[in-house]
Design an enzyme around this catalytic site. Structure first.
Site, PDB file in Angstrom:
ATOM      1  N   HIS A 128      65.899  27.764 110.762  1.00  0.00           N
ATOM      2  CA  HIS A 128      65.297  29.091 110.952  1.00  0.00           C
ATOM      3  C   HIS A 128      63.835  28.992 111.374  1.00  0.00           C
ATOM      4  O   HIS A 128      63.247  29.998 111.768  1.00  0.00           O
ATOM      5  CB  HIS A 128      65.471  29.967 109.706  1.00  0.00           C
ATOM      6  CG  HIS A 128      64.530  29.664 108.572  1.00  0.00           C
ATOM      7  ND1 HIS A 128      64.198  30.602 107.613  1.00  0.00           N
ATOM      8  CD2 HIS A 128      63.877  28.544 108.207  1.00  0.00           C
ATOM      9  CE1 HIS A 128      63.381  30.075 106.726  1.00  0.00           C
ATOM     10  NE2 HIS A 128      63.167  28.824 107.064  1.00  0.00           N
ATOM     11  N   HIS A 142      55.640  33.658 111.205  1.00  0.00           N
ATOM     12  CA  HIS A 142      55.794  32.276 111.661  1.00  0.00           C
ATOM     13  C   HIS A 142      56.207  32.237 113.124  1.00  0.00           C
ATOM     14  O   HIS A 142      56.852  33.156 113.626  1.00  0.00           O
ATOM     15  CB  HIS A 142      56.858  31.569 110.812  1.00  0.00           C
ATOM     16  CG  HIS A 142      56.693  31.798 109.340  1.00  0.00           C
ATOM     17  ND1 HIS A 142      57.316  32.847 108.678  1.00  0.00           N
ATOM     18  CD2 HIS A 142      55.956  31.139 108.414  1.00  0.00           C
ATOM     19  CE1 HIS A 142      56.970  32.815 107.395  1.00  0.00           C
ATOM     20  NE2 HIS A 142      56.150  31.790 107.215  1.00  0.00           N
ATOM     21  N   ASP A 163      59.400  39.203 107.179  1.00  0.00           N
ATOM     22  CA  ASP A 163      58.155  38.639 106.657  1.00  0.00           C
ATOM     23  C   ASP A 163      56.978  38.862 107.600  1.00  0.00           C
ATOM     24  O   ASP A 163      55.853  38.459 107.302  1.00  0.00           O
ATOM     25  CB  ASP A 163      58.302  37.174 106.267  1.00  0.00           C
ATOM     26  CG  ASP A 163      58.440  36.199 107.438  1.00  0.00           C
ATOM     27  OD1 ASP A 163      57.943  36.491 108.543  1.00  0.00           O
ATOM     28  OD2 ASP A 163      59.047  35.125 107.227  1.00  0.00           O
ATOM     29  N   ASP A 215      56.665  38.284 113.483  1.00  0.00           N
ATOM     30  CA  ASP A 215      56.951  37.260 112.475  1.00  0.00           C
ATOM     31  C   ASP A 215      55.636  36.716 111.935  1.00  0.00           C
ATOM     32  O   ASP A 215      54.626  36.667 112.649  1.00  0.00           O
ATOM     33  CB  ASP A 215      57.734  36.125 113.154  1.00  0.00           C
ATOM     34  CG  ASP A 215      58.568  35.289 112.197  1.00  0.00           C
ATOM     35  OD1 ASP A 215      58.134  35.076 111.057  1.00  0.00           O
ATOM     36  OD2 ASP A 215      59.653  34.842 112.618  1.00  0.00           O
ATOM     37  N   HIS A 232      66.626  33.682 110.485  1.00  0.00           N
ATOM     38  CA  HIS A 232      66.145  33.847 111.855  1.00  0.00           C
ATOM     39  C   HIS A 232      66.713  32.817 112.824  1.00  0.00           C
ATOM     40  O   HIS A 232      66.516  32.935 114.040  1.00  0.00           O
ATOM     41  CB  HIS A 232      64.616  33.818 111.901  1.00  0.00           C
ATOM     42  CG  HIS A 232      64.046  34.755 112.922  1.00  0.00           C
ATOM     43  ND1 HIS A 232      62.731  35.165 112.921  1.00  0.00           N
ATOM     44  CD2 HIS A 232      64.606  35.393 113.994  1.00  0.00           C
ATOM     45  CE1 HIS A 232      62.515  35.995 113.924  1.00  0.00           C
ATOM     46  NE2 HIS A 232      63.640  36.143 114.604  1.00  0.00           N
ATOM     47  N   GLU A 260      66.008  38.018 107.785  1.00  0.00           N
ATOM     48  CA  GLU A 260      65.358  37.417 106.621  1.00  0.00           C
ATOM     49  C   GLU A 260      65.172  38.370 105.443  1.00  0.00           C
ATOM     50  O   GLU A 260      64.377  38.094 104.537  1.00  0.00           O
ATOM     51  CB  GLU A 260      64.026  36.765 107.005  1.00  0.00           C
ATOM     52  CG  GLU A 260      64.148  35.630 108.022  1.00  0.00           C
ATOM     53  CD  GLU A 260      64.723  34.333 107.464  1.00  0.00           C
ATOM     54  OE1 GLU A 260      64.977  34.255 106.231  1.00  0.00           O
ATOM     55  OE2 GLU A 260      64.917  33.388 108.269  1.00  0.00           O
ATOM     56  N   ASP A 305      61.284  39.704 112.132  1.00  0.00           N
ATOM     57  CA  ASP A 305      61.440  39.049 110.834  1.00  0.00           C
ATOM     58  C   ASP A 305      60.743  39.918 109.799  1.00  0.00           C
ATOM     59  O   ASP A 305      59.580  40.285 109.967  1.00  0.00           O
ATOM     60  CB  ASP A 305      60.810  37.654 110.889  1.00  0.00           C
ATOM     61  CG  ASP A 305      61.125  36.795 109.679  1.00  0.00           C
ATOM     62  OD1 ASP A 305      61.091  37.325 108.547  1.00  0.00           O
ATOM     63  OD2 ASP A 305      61.382  35.593 109.864  1.00  0.00           O
TER      64      ASP A 305
END
Length: 326
Positions: A158, A143, A251, A141, A118, A294, A249
């Protein structure tokens, strides 16, 4: 809600296509991996291509150009800046991506940037913003990726791209080697986070201080994804039509759905929620570019885990572009 079986039909070669808008699309691979420490993320762009992404778009009649994969090389003697790792390598790679994205946009195409980690959002979003002074960003994301070189607990870039993009944090990234080319292009009011659930203390302080709009997974589950997207629409682009950069992302999804990624976090988006986000952005007709980052096939424990992760990313891209299968 859209059933997952419907989207998976395309991998079997059975699909019915319905597009609300015609798109000229530019595919650009950015196998950048030095923003973190797991090499397999380099495989993301090719895995996404092989998932049927290009075939689906070509079959759907999109005006498609594949710009191939950029090549990135490590800079010699790339010493840490404080604890920030590989700054010169990541900075040079993003400068190259910045120019490549500008080329895609100059060709009049909607950009699809296949990552890669990322940290590539620094170059991707900057390149998009160079063509759209009023760009806004929806960042999906687990995060926040808004640590600065002074707050990062890991040193991995990232986890820091947003701090390099925000004008309000310009002084925080001053002097980082490899980024002399960069001029921050966003303000705090230009971005909205979706799906946050693993945010560092320093990031929480920055988000609060700058008043950045965000929807955690607690918010998503409490209000519902439809309400969340209505609020994002009202906040970012309904009153004044702005080009949208979707930075997704993998995740952001729950690891049950997308386990083959470097920093999974429990309790993420369901398939239906992620697809709804992509579809709502498509419906605006304002999408300018999308990052899908990712995906790391080397981290799947089984072939099924790899396939689920890659296909989930593919489906987000196709849905954001208006490709529907039933």
């Amino acid at each position: 809600m859209l059933c997952r079986k419907g989207m998976i039909l395309l991998s079997r070669g059975v699909s019915i296509i319905c597009r609300r808008f015609h798109h000229k699309v530019g595919i650009l691979g950015a196998p950048l991996s030095r923003g973190q420490e797991k090499e397999g993320v380099k495989m993301g762009p090719d895995a996404l291509r092989k998932s049927g992404l290009l075939t689906a778009l070509q079959t759907g009649g999109y005006n498609l150009k594949d710009y191939g994969n950029l090549t990135f090389e490590d800079e010699p003697k790339d010493e840490p800046f404080g604890i920030v790792k590989m700054p010169r390598t990541v900075g040079k790679a993003n400068a190259k991506l910045f120019e490549a994205v500008k080329k895609v946009k100059a060709d009049g195409r909607l950009g699809v940037i296949l990552g890669g980690d990322h940290s590539l959002a620094i170059g991707s979003i900057s390149g998009d913003a160079a063509c759209h002074s009023n760009l806004c960003v929806v960042w999906v994301d687990a995060h926040a990726d808004i640590n600065t070189p002074n707050t990062t607990p890991s040193g991995n870039l990232h986890g820091q791209p947003m701090s390099f993009l925000l004008k309000e944090l310009k002084t925080e990234i001053a002097g980082v080697p490899g980024f002399s080319w960069l001029e921050p292009c966003l303000t705090a009011k230009d971005i909205v986070y979706v799906g946050l659930r693993d945010v560092d203390p320093g990031e929480k302080d920055i988000i609060k201080k700058l008043g950045i709009k965000f929807f955690s997974m607690t918010d998503v589950n409490h209000m519902g994804i439809q309400k969340v997207m209505e609020m994002i629409n009202d906040y970012l682009y309904s009153r004044v039509k702005k080009p949208i950069h979707l930075s997704f992302d993998i995740d952001g999804f729950d690891p049950v759905l997308a386990p083959a990624t470097g920093t999974p976090a429990e309790g993420g988006l369901t398939y239906e929620q992620g697809i709804f986000v992509a579809n709502e952005i498509h419906k605006t007709g304002l999408l300018s570019a999308i990052d899908l980052v990712e995906v790391n096939p080397s981290l799947g424990k089984t072939e099924e885990e790899i396939t689920s992760t890659v296909n989930s990313g593919r489906d987000i891209i196709l849905k954001a572009l208006g490709y529907l299968t039933i």
